[in-house]
Design a protein around this motif. Sequence first.
Motif, PDB file in Angstrom:
ATOM      1  N   LEU A 115       0.830  -1.204   0.000  1.00  0.00           N
ATOM      2  CA  LEU A 115       0.000   0.000   0.000  1.00  0.00           C
ATOM      3  C   LEU A 115       0.860   1.248   0.000  1.00  0.00           C
ATOM      4  CD1 LEU A 115      -2.520  -1.118   2.788  1.00  0.00           C
ATOM      5  CD2 LEU A 115      -2.940  -1.103   0.317  1.00  0.00           C
ATOM      6  N   ARG A 116       1.981   1.189   0.704  1.00  0.00           N
ATOM      7  CA  ARG A 116       2.910   2.318   0.770  1.00  0.00           C
ATOM      8  C   ARG A 116       4.277   1.821   1.223  1.00  0.00           C
ATOM      9  NH1 ARG A 116      -0.620   2.688   5.028  1.00  0.00           N
ATOM     10  NH2 ARG A 116       0.273   2.709   7.139  1.00  0.00           N
ATOM     11  N   THR A 117       5.286   2.671   0.982  1.00  0.00           N
ATOM     12  CA  THR A 117       6.667   2.332   1.326  1.00  0.00           C
ATOM     13  C   THR A 117       7.336   3.531   1.978  1.00  0.00           C
ATOM     14  OG1 THR A 117       6.863   0.781  -0.523  1.00  0.00           O
ATOM     15  CG2 THR A 117       8.919   1.603   0.427  1.00  0.00           C
ATOM     16  N   LEU A 118       8.034   3.267   3.073  1.00  0.00           N
ATOM     17  CA  LEU A 118       8.835   4.285   3.748  1.00  0.00           C
ATOM     18  C   LEU A 118      10.291   4.030   3.385  1.00  0.00           C
ATOM     19  CD1 LEU A 118       9.096   6.556   5.939  1.00  0.00           C
ATOM     20  CD2 LEU A 118       9.253   4.711   7.635  1.00  0.00           C
ATOM     21  N   ALA A 119      10.941   4.950   2.680  1.00  0.00           N
ATOM     22  CA  ALA A 119      12.320   4.740   2.228  1.00  0.00           C
ATOM     23  C   ALA A 119      12.919   6.054   1.744  1.00  0.00           C
ATOM     24  CB  ALA A 119      12.370   3.705   1.103  1.00  0.00           C
ATOM     25  N   GLY A 120      14.258   6.132   1.780  1.00  0.00           N
ATOM     26  CA  GLY A 120      14.960   7.319   1.292  1.00  0.00           C
ATOM     27  C   GLY A 120      15.954   7.845   2.314  1.00  0.00           C
ATOM     28  N   ASP A 121      16.855   8.692   1.884  1.00  0.00           N
ATOM     29  CA  ASP A 121      17.917   9.209   2.752  1.00  0.00           C
ATOM     30  C   ASP A 121      17.385   9.952   3.977  1.00  0.00           C
ATOM     31  OD1 ASP A 121      19.815   8.139   1.122  1.00  0.00           O
ATOM     32  OD2 ASP A 121      20.447  10.024   0.202  1.00  0.00           O
ATOM     33  N   LYS A 122      16.290  10.699   3.809  1.00  0.00           N
ATOM     34  CA  LYS A 122      15.755  11.473   4.932  1.00  0.00           C
ATOM     35  C   LYS A 122      15.235  10.594   6.063  1.00  0.00           C
ATOM     36  CE  LYS A 122      14.304  15.454   2.124  1.00  0.00           C
ATOM     37  NZ  LYS A 122      13.117  16.222   1.634  1.00  0.00           N
ATOM     38  N   THR A 123      14.836   9.355   5.754  1.00  0.00           N
ATOM     39  CA  THR A 123      14.256   8.476   6.777  1.00  0.00           C
ATOM     40  C   THR A 123      15.284   8.021   7.806  1.00  0.00           C
ATOM     41  OG1 THR A 123      14.692   6.404   5.579  1.00  0.00           O
ATOM     42  CG2 THR A 123      12.629   7.579   5.071  1.00  0.00           C
ATOM     43  N   LEU A 124      16.582   8.039   7.423  1.00  0.00           N
ATOM     44  CA  LEU A 124      17.675   7.537   8.262  1.00  0.00           C
ATOM     45  C   LEU A 124      17.574   6.036   8.522  1.00  0.00           C
ATOM     46  CD1 LEU A 124      18.076  10.403  10.928  1.00  0.00           C
ATOM     47  CD2 LEU A 124      19.196  10.147   8.687  1.00  0.00           C
ATOM     48  N   LEU A 125      16.739   5.340   7.740  1.00  0.00           N
ATOM     49  CA  LEU A 125      16.680   3.886   7.853  1.00  0.00           C
ATOM     50  C   LEU A 125      18.012   3.305   7.389  1.00  0.00           C
ATOM     51  CD1 LEU A 125      13.083   3.231   6.477  1.00  0.00           C
ATOM     52  CD2 LEU A 125      13.857   2.876   8.828  1.00  0.00           C
ATOM     53  N   ALA A 126      18.580   2.404   8.200  1.00  0.00           N
ATOM     54  CA  ALA A 126      19.896   1.866   7.908  1.00  0.00           C
ATOM     55  C   ALA A 126      19.959   0.412   8.364  1.00  0.00           C
ATOM     56  CB  ALA A 126      20.980   2.687   8.610  1.00  0.00           C
ATOM     57  N   ASP A 127      19.702  -0.510   7.418  1.00  0.00           N
ATOM     58  CA  ASP A 127      19.655  -1.934   7.722  1.00  0.00           C
ATOM     59  C   ASP A 127      18.599  -2.205   8.803  1.00  0.00           C
ATOM     60  OD1 ASP A 127      20.188  -4.619   7.741  1.00  0.00           O
ATOM     61  OD2 ASP A 127      22.272  -4.456   8.369  1.00  0.00           O
ATOM     62  N   PRO A 128      17.332  -1.846   8.531  1.00  0.00           N
ATOM     63  CA  PRO A 128      16.282  -1.995   9.542  1.00  0.00           C
ATOM     64  C   PRO A 128      15.951  -3.455   9.820  1.00  0.00           C
ATOM     65  CG  PRO A 128      15.316  -1.379   7.430  1.00  0.00           C
ATOM     66  CD  PRO A 128      16.800  -1.305   7.262  1.00  0.00           C
ATOM     67  N   HIS A 129      15.696  -3.752  11.079  1.00  0.00           N
ATOM     68  CA  HIS A 129      15.369  -5.116  11.492  1.00  0.00           C
ATOM     69  C   HIS A 129      14.011  -5.148  12.209  1.00  0.00           C
ATOM     70  CE1 HIS A 129      19.383  -6.168  10.221  1.00  0.00           C
ATOM     71  NE2 HIS A 129      19.168  -7.429  10.548  1.00  0.00           N
ATOM     72  N   GLY A 130      14.019  -5.017  13.530  1.00  0.00           N
ATOM     73  CA  GLY A 130      12.766  -5.091  14.255  1.00  0.00           C
ATOM     74  C   GLY A 130      11.934  -3.834  14.103  1.00  0.00           C
ATOM     75  N   LEU A 131      10.637  -3.974  14.380  1.00  0.00           N
ATOM     76  CA  LEU A 131       9.761  -2.810  14.394  1.00  0.00           C
ATOM     77  C   LEU A 131       8.641  -3.039  15.399  1.00  0.00           C
ATOM     78  CD1 LEU A 131       7.532  -2.661  11.169  1.00  0.00           C
ATOM     79  CD2 LEU A 131       8.689  -4.708  11.923  1.00  0.00           C
TER      80      LEU A 131
END
Length: 215
Positions: A111-127
Amino acid sequence: NRLDNTPANAAFTEPKRIVSGIDTRMEYNCGLYVDPASGDVYSVNNDTLNSMTVFPRSAEGNVKPMRQLTTPHGSWGIAVEEASQELYLTVEHSNSVVVYRKTAQGDEKPLRTLAGDKTLLADPHGLALDPKNNLLYVANHGNAKTAGVVGSGRFLPPSITVYPLNASGDVAPLRVIQGTKTQLNWPAAMSLDTESGDLYVANDSGDSLLVFRST
């Protein structure tokens, strides 16, 4: 059984049942979610198989899943927001969080995706999800890159990034838990106690369980 205790003369506690084998389509399974109403078990496969499989609570042995969803390569963590019937997955290699219908299957798109440099996501694991305050928590190991840019790989300190629950696209986190005082070291699976506000983090390379105040 929830209250099982290993006898002193036993090698291990015997499980009630095991789901395993070729037909299960499970390999390198990481994230698990158990539906609180039906008992259905969701299993996310990581690097060796791009899929999430769903089994009924009573499944046992080498059985086929009741449902299967094709997932991005490197999917790891899973969480479900029951009110909206949305399923969240972290994706290590693309540094993203993808959101599907809870009952999605086959080649259905997110439905949607959270991604990109601004997100600061870096090898995400748990949530972990906080539907009470409309927040999304993501645990990051720290390996980052800019999508499609050769040589952009970089290492960031491990972190937990916090977003609005419905965040989409390349948006910055509302806040970040990061730094030496946090003791974060390859943070992995997480669980949020919505009553107390305590955020529990399995700290992989730290051999520890960390607890933070979520608010």
